[in-house]
Design an enzyme around this catalytic site. Sequence first.
Site, PDB file in Angstrom:
ATOM      1  N   GLY A  10       0.836  -1.207   0.000  1.00 31.80           N
ATOM      2  CA  GLY A  10       0.000   0.000   0.000  1.00 31.80           C
ATOM      3  C   GLY A  10       0.863   1.245   0.000  1.00 31.80           C
ATOM      4  O   GLY A  10       1.837   1.330   0.746  1.00 31.80           O
ATOM      5  N   ARG A  71       0.581  -5.242  -4.829  1.00 34.34           N
ATOM      6  CA  ARG A  71       0.764  -6.234  -3.750  1.00 34.34           C
ATOM      7  C   ARG A  71       1.156  -7.578  -4.346  1.00 34.34           C
ATOM      8  O   ARG A  71       0.585  -8.606  -3.984  1.00 34.34           O
ATOM      9  CB  ARG A  71      -0.513  -6.343  -2.922  1.00 34.34           C
ATOM     10  CG  ARG A  71      -0.880  -5.070  -2.171  1.00 34.34           C
ATOM     11  CD  ARG A  71      -2.011  -5.313  -1.209  1.00 34.34           C
ATOM     12  NE  ARG A  71      -2.493  -4.087  -0.589  1.00 34.34           N
ATOM     13  CZ  ARG A  71      -1.936  -3.521   0.482  1.00 34.34           C
ATOM     14  NH1 ARG A  71      -0.884  -4.074   1.043  1.00 34.34           N
ATOM     15  NH2 ARG A  71      -2.443  -2.418   0.981  1.00 34.34           N
ATOM     16  N   ASP A 102       5.649  -5.251   5.509  1.00 31.42           N
ATOM     17  CA  ASP A 102       5.989  -6.636   5.844  1.00 31.42           C
ATOM     18  C   ASP A 102       6.026  -7.556   4.617  1.00 31.42           C
ATOM     19  O   ASP A 102       6.956  -8.345   4.454  1.00 31.42           O
ATOM     20  CB  ASP A 102       4.980  -7.165   6.863  1.00 31.42           C
ATOM     21  CG  ASP A 102       5.459  -8.445   7.497  1.00 31.42           C
ATOM     22  OD1 ASP A 102       6.388  -8.380   8.311  1.00 31.42           O
ATOM     23  OD2 ASP A 102       4.924  -9.512   7.157  1.00 31.42           O
ATOM     24  N   THR A 124       5.160   2.130   5.906  1.00 34.94           N
ATOM     25  CA  THR A 124       3.736   1.806   5.973  1.00 34.94           C
ATOM     26  C   THR A 124       3.047   2.819   6.863  1.00 34.94           C
ATOM     27  O   THR A 124       3.575   3.190   7.920  1.00 34.94           O
ATOM     28  CB  THR A 124       3.414   0.396   6.524  1.00 34.94           C
ATOM     29  OG1 THR A 124       2.031   0.355   6.880  1.00 34.94           O
ATOM     30  CG2 THR A 124       4.211   0.021   7.743  1.00 34.94           C
ATOM     31  N   ASP A 126       0.670   2.116   8.541  1.00 37.99           N
ATOM     32  CA  ASP A 126       0.212   1.371   9.716  1.00 37.99           C
ATOM     33  C   ASP A 126       1.236   1.373  10.854  1.00 37.99           C
ATOM     34  O   ASP A 126       0.904   0.997  11.973  1.00 37.99           O
ATOM     35  CB  ASP A 126      -0.091  -0.083   9.332  1.00 37.99           C
ATOM     36  CG  ASP A 126      -1.271  -0.192   8.389  1.00 37.99           C
ATOM     37  OD1 ASP A 126      -2.112   0.726   8.375  1.00 37.99           O
ATOM     38  OD2 ASP A 126      -1.351  -1.182   7.641  1.00 37.99           O
ATOM     39  N   ASP A 128       3.554  -0.662  11.507  1.00 36.68           N
ATOM     40  CA  ASP A 128       3.593  -1.962  12.180  1.00 36.68           C
ATOM     41  C   ASP A 128       4.773  -2.848  11.760  1.00 36.68           C
ATOM     42  O   ASP A 128       4.726  -4.062  11.942  1.00 36.68           O
ATOM     43  CB  ASP A 128       2.265  -2.706  11.970  1.00 36.68           C
ATOM     44  CG  ASP A 128       1.973  -3.015  10.509  1.00 36.68           C
ATOM     45  OD1 ASP A 128       2.740  -2.557   9.640  1.00 36.68           O
ATOM     46  OD2 ASP A 128       0.985  -3.717  10.234  1.00 36.68           O
ATOM     47  N   ARG A 170      -4.833  -2.911   9.796  1.00 39.76           N
ATOM     48  CA  ARG A 170      -5.350  -4.281   9.717  1.00 39.76           C
ATOM     49  C   ARG A 170      -5.002  -5.119  10.932  1.00 39.76           C
ATOM     50  O   ARG A 170      -5.846  -5.745  11.535  1.00 39.76           O
ATOM     51  CB  ARG A 170      -4.795  -4.979   8.471  1.00 39.76           C
ATOM     52  CG  ARG A 170      -5.514  -4.593   7.224  1.00 39.76           C
ATOM     53  CD  ARG A 170      -5.198  -5.544   6.127  1.00 39.76           C
ATOM     54  NE  ARG A 170      -3.980  -5.170   5.433  1.00 39.76           N
ATOM     55  CZ  ARG A 170      -3.655  -5.632   4.243  1.00 39.76           C
ATOM     56  NH1 ARG A 170      -4.431  -6.480   3.638  1.00 39.76           N
ATOM     57  NH2 ARG A 170      -2.539  -5.263   3.668  1.00 39.76           N
TER      58      ARG A 170
HETATM   59  O1  F6P Z   1      -0.906  -0.708   3.699  1.00 43.96           O
HETATM   60  C1  F6P Z   1      -1.701  -0.994   4.759  1.00 43.96           C
HETATM   61  C2  F6P Z   1      -3.118  -0.582   4.519  1.00 43.96           C
HETATM   62  O2  F6P Z   1      -3.159   0.789   4.495  1.00 43.96           O
HETATM   63  C3  F6P Z   1      -4.082  -1.167   5.546  1.00 43.96           C
HETATM   64  O3  F6P Z   1      -4.250  -0.410   6.688  1.00 43.96           O
HETATM   65  C4  F6P Z   1      -5.350  -1.353   4.741  1.00 43.96           C
HETATM   66  O4  F6P Z   1      -6.129  -2.391   5.219  1.00 43.96           O
HETATM   67  C5  F6P Z   1      -4.811  -1.698   3.407  1.00 43.96           C
HETATM   68  O5  F6P Z   1      -3.587  -1.045   3.278  1.00 43.96           O
HETATM   69  C6  F6P Z   1      -5.722  -1.348   2.251  1.00 43.96           C
HETATM   70  O6  F6P Z   1      -5.129  -1.772   1.103  1.00 43.96           O
HETATM   71  P1  F6P Z   1      -5.650  -1.592  -0.369  1.00 43.96           P
HETATM   72  O7  F6P Z   1      -4.934  -0.401  -0.921  1.00 43.96           O
HETATM   73  O8  F6P Z   1      -5.229  -2.836  -1.060  1.00 43.96           O
HETATM   74  O9  F6P Z   1      -7.114  -1.368  -0.324  1.00 43.96           O
END
Ligand code: F6P
Length: 340
Positions: A10, A71, A102, A124, A126, A128, A170
């Site tokens: 992301g 991803r 990660d 990130t 997040d 995390d 998440r």
């Molecule tokens: O990269 C982490 C994140 O921001 C999460 O918090 C969230 O669930 C996810 O990406 C959303 O991803 P996407 O862009 O695939 O909808």
Amino acid sequence: MRFAVLTGGGDCPGLNPAIRAVVRRAAKFGHETLGFLDGWKGVRDDLSRPLALVDVEEILNKGGTILGSSRTNPFSKEPEAAKVMEHLRAHGIDALVAIGGDDTLSAARELHRRGGKVVGVPKTMDNDVSGTDWTFGFHSATAVAVDALERLRDTAESHHRAIVLEVMGRHAGWVALATGLAGGADATLLPEERYDEDSLLQHVRSAVAARGYALVVASEGIDLGARKGTAGGKDDFGHELLREREVGAELARRIQAATGIETRSAQIGHIQRGGPPELFDRILATRLGAGAVDLALKGRFGEVAVLRGPVIEGIPFDAAVGAPKTVTPDWLDLMHTFDA
Ligand code: F6P
């Protein structure tokens, strides 16, 4: 040396400053850099562009990533893994800088295991990734969430309502934690804690009794017991996409049904991921991008550049990936000090 860089997972504010730092630091020592497009997909499918100094001149303050992201897990199938090795060889890459969370860094670790010369940069929103004090993207994204909560406060107060703000996160609740703390939420719900509906309702009731409205922050990753599933599908690394579960809307329904207090919800989703990187993220991304190049120049492949206290260090992939860095009990204790 011939460097390459990719951004995976992301996106978040700070990726462009990190790319710029890689290119500028490599150039400082006379090395050129190739950019792979769309994360590991670009290495697998041989999608790339040269990155000259002029290409990174204007990107310091831009959100997103000029290289694109995905991803993609290139090591989930052997024929694809072979393509990764083949394309790195064909481009004569001496050092690959993988910028990601990660999943992206796990793929980098796998490349290293197979003999690839790769270093990592953690990112990130997040926050995390283990082994680093902060990841860039987090401060910028959370500032957006705090701004949203402040706006919701105005309207919640006017209409004497409860409002639930659903934020990203998440597996870890860092964004919710910081949003709740900095924005003054009456209750904050994180994946690290078991969902306790009675205590949530109590906080909402006491906030409304005290000043006529209530603000709740909820991380998208909380488990409400019901409505579990994979409504949002799964990504290439097998992770459930949680946004479609709409826990904020579900919480609002439950609060209104149980208390009779008119309740609304807002899900800010990807708004958190866009926009210019804030000061902290620009500097951190710049330091980590340059730090990763320095690791590669010293031959320290298989390491991730991280922030530890005031310094940038290298740690092995194993110390950074596999187990997410979750919110610790001392933070939870501080957070609950401010429950209504
Ligand atoms: O990269 C982490 C994140 O921001 C999460 O918090 C969230 O669930 C996810 O990406 C959303 O991803 P996407 O862009 O695939 O909808």
